[in-house]
Write a protein that holds these residues in place. Structure first.
Motif, short mmCIF file in Angstrom:
data_model
loop_
_atom_site.label_atom_id
_atom_site.label_comp_id
_atom_site.label_asym_id
_atom_site.label_seq_id
_atom_site.Cartn_x
_atom_site.Cartn_y
_atom_site.Cartn_z
N PHE A 37 0.83 -1.21 0.00
CA PHE A 37 0.00 0.00 0.00
C PHE A 37 0.86 1.26 0.00
N VAL A 38 1.88 1.30 0.86
CA VAL A 38 2.77 2.46 0.91
C VAL A 38 3.50 2.62 -0.42
N PHE A 39 3.98 1.51 -0.98
CA PHE A 39 4.70 1.57 -2.25
C PHE A 39 3.80 2.08 -3.37
N VAL A 40 2.57 1.58 -3.43
CA VAL A 40 1.64 2.00 -4.48
C VAL A 40 1.35 3.48 -4.38
N LEU A 41 1.06 3.96 -3.18
CA LEU A 41 0.75 5.38 -3.01
C LEU A 41 1.94 6.25 -3.41
N PHE A 42 3.13 5.91 -2.93
CA PHE A 42 4.31 6.72 -3.22
C PHE A 42 4.66 6.69 -4.71
N SER A 43 4.75 5.51 -5.29
CA SER A 43 5.20 5.39 -6.68
C SER A 43 4.17 5.94 -7.66
N ASP A 44 2.90 5.65 -7.43
CA ASP A 44 1.87 6.14 -8.35
C ASP A 44 1.78 7.66 -8.32
N PHE A 45 1.76 8.23 -7.12
CA PHE A 45 1.69 9.69 -7.02
C PHE A 45 2.95 10.35 -7.57
N LEU A 46 4.08 9.69 -7.44
CA LEU A 46 5.32 10.23 -8.00
C LEU A 46 5.23 10.34 -9.51
N VAL A 47 4.78 9.26 -10.16
CA VAL A 47 4.66 9.28 -11.63
C VAL A 47 3.60 10.27 -12.07
N VAL A 48 2.46 10.30 -11.39
CA VAL A 48 1.40 11.25 -11.75
C VAL A 48 1.90 12.69 -11.58
N TYR A 49 2.62 12.95 -10.49
CA TYR A 49 3.17 14.29 -10.28
C TYR A 49 4.12 14.69 -11.42
N LEU A 50 4.96 13.76 -11.84
CA LEU A 50 5.89 14.06 -12.92
C LEU A 50 5.15 14.34 -14.23
N VAL A 51 4.12 13.55 -14.51
CA VAL A 51 3.36 13.76 -15.75
C VAL A 51 2.69 15.13 -15.74
N VAL A 52 2.16 15.52 -14.59
CA VAL A 52 1.45 16.80 -14.50
C VAL A 52 2.42 17.98 -14.51
N SER A 53 3.55 17.84 -13.84
CA SER A 53 4.46 18.98 -13.64
C SER A 53 5.49 19.17 -14.75
N ARG A 54 5.83 18.13 -15.50
CA ARG A 54 6.85 18.22 -16.53
C ARG A 54 6.21 18.46 -17.89
N ARG A 55 6.54 19.59 -18.50
CA ARG A 55 5.94 19.94 -19.78
C ARG A 55 6.28 18.91 -20.87
N SER A 56 7.45 18.30 -20.77
CA SER A 56 7.85 17.32 -21.79
C SER A 56 6.98 16.06 -21.76
N LEU A 57 6.25 15.86 -20.66
CA LEU A 57 5.38 14.69 -20.54
C LEU A 57 3.91 15.03 -20.79
N HIS A 58 3.64 16.25 -21.26
CA HIS A 58 2.26 16.64 -21.55
C HIS A 58 1.88 16.14 -22.94
N ARG A 59 1.82 14.83 -23.05
CA ARG A 59 1.45 14.17 -24.30
C ARG A 59 0.41 13.12 -23.99
N PRO A 60 -0.43 12.76 -24.99
CA PRO A 60 -1.52 11.83 -24.73
C PRO A 60 -1.08 10.52 -24.08
N MET A 61 0.04 9.95 -24.54
CA MET A 61 0.46 8.66 -23.99
C MET A 61 0.67 8.74 -22.49
N TYR A 62 1.31 9.81 -22.01
CA TYR A 62 1.59 9.94 -20.59
C TYR A 62 0.34 10.32 -19.80
N MET A 63 -0.58 11.01 -20.43
CA MET A 63 -1.85 11.31 -19.76
C MET A 63 -2.61 10.01 -19.48
#
Length: 316
Positions: A37-63
């Motif tokens: 549970f801790v791993f899922v929360l940390f890792s998932d939110f980390l990837v979601v944060y990167l997709v939202v905050s990094r302009r280079s990841l603002h592409r449909p595949m990463y969304m």
């Protein structure tokens, strides 16, 4: 006749007998589930944060990747806290009818959404590789937003209908040989009859619309991509297949877990409760844990951003 009616209508809660099979290993399963549970929360939110905050990841595949991981977080929050609470207790686990159906609705809805999101990913990869000149027009931000809404709202509406039908069924039994609720098992607790048959048929139609058809579309899309790659240069094929590999791994992960669960439901006997427990654990544990691992390590752009973020945190 009166006593039968009273017995049926008195079933207001469900007992999760799966925890009885874990009585000798509750502490071990508690720490395994807590770590997951801790791993899922940390890792998932980390990837979601990167997709939202990094302009280079603002592409449909990463969304779509972020959407799948948000599904994973929602499913984890629905299951793990109650699971950890039940594992920390010494007795059997009881849950009300309404709470059981709510948990089943969320799990089925999010599971179906995951298959539809994987189909949307396959469509995105198909357009990018096989129709590159039309990709920008067909995969516009408005089109991606509309597709995301469809992937979430359609399963929620269909599964909501299944949960509503199940809620109207009178129950003759109250014991589930699982560690969490699901609609199919809930319906099996009913007294049978036409209403139960209608609920099962409707459930099969929902599964066909939100699981089997999207899975078939994924196979078709990647089949077309493979055909195109075989006709192109080795460099093009290698790059195309590399971008598709993480999605295929996640798709196979969902398919294997779902197929294992479905086969067990159809073939298991009442004398094999341990298999039901193992199945209900795997269906939740394996997809939620493996998804962030696959996307974090196998998607080059996301892995690069993760390393940059961790490097900055270390230097800071």
């Amino acid at each position: 006749m009166t006593s039968v009616v009273l017995n049926v209508t008195s079933v207001t809660s469900v007992t999760l007998d799966g925890f009885l099979q874990l009585s000798d290993h509750r502490l071990l399963f508690f720490f395994v589930c807590l770590a997951a549970f801790v791993f899922v929360l940390f890792s998932d939110f980390l990837v979601v944060y990167l997709v939202v905050s990094r302009r280079s990841l603002h592409r449909p595949m990463y969304m779509f990747v972020a959407a799948v991981l948000l599904n994973s977080v929602a499913a984890s929050v629905t299951v793990y806290p109650k699971l950890l609470s039940d594992l920390s207790g010494g007795g059997v686990a009881h849950v009300s009818r309404s709470a059981c159906l709510c948990q089943a609705f969320v799990l089925y809805s999010l599971g179906s959404s995951s298959f539809m999101l994987l189909a949307a990913m396959a469509f995105d990869r198909y357009l990018s590789i096989c129709r590159p000149l039309r990709y920008a027009a067909l995969a516009s931000p408005s089109a991606v937003a509309a597709l995301l809404l469809l992937c979430w709202l359609l399963p929620a509406c269909l599964v909501g209908g299944a949960a509503l039908l199940a809620s109207r069924l009178p129950l003759c039994r109250s014991r589930l040989d699982r560690i969490h609720c699901d609609i199919y098992s809930f319906v099996r607790l009913s007294c049978g009859g036409g209403a139960a048959l209608l609920s099962e048929v409707y459930g099969l139609l929902c599964a066909a619309a939100t699981v089997f058809l999207p899975a078939a579309f994924v196979l078709f899309s990647y089949g077309r991509i493979l055909t195109i790659c075989l006709r192109r240069s080795r460099t093009f094929s290698s790059k195309a297949l590399h971008t598709c590999l993480p999605h295929l791994l996640v798709f196979l992960n969902y398919c294997l877990c779902t197929a294992f669960d479905l086969l067990h439901r159809r073939l298991h006997t009442a004398s094999d409760p341990a298999a039901s427990v193992v199945t209900s654990v795997l269906v939740v544990l394996v997809p939620t844990v493996l998804n962030p691992v696959v996307y974090g390590l196998k998607v080059k752009e996301i892995f690069t951003q993760v390393k940059k973020l961790l490097r900055c945190q270390t230097q800071g």
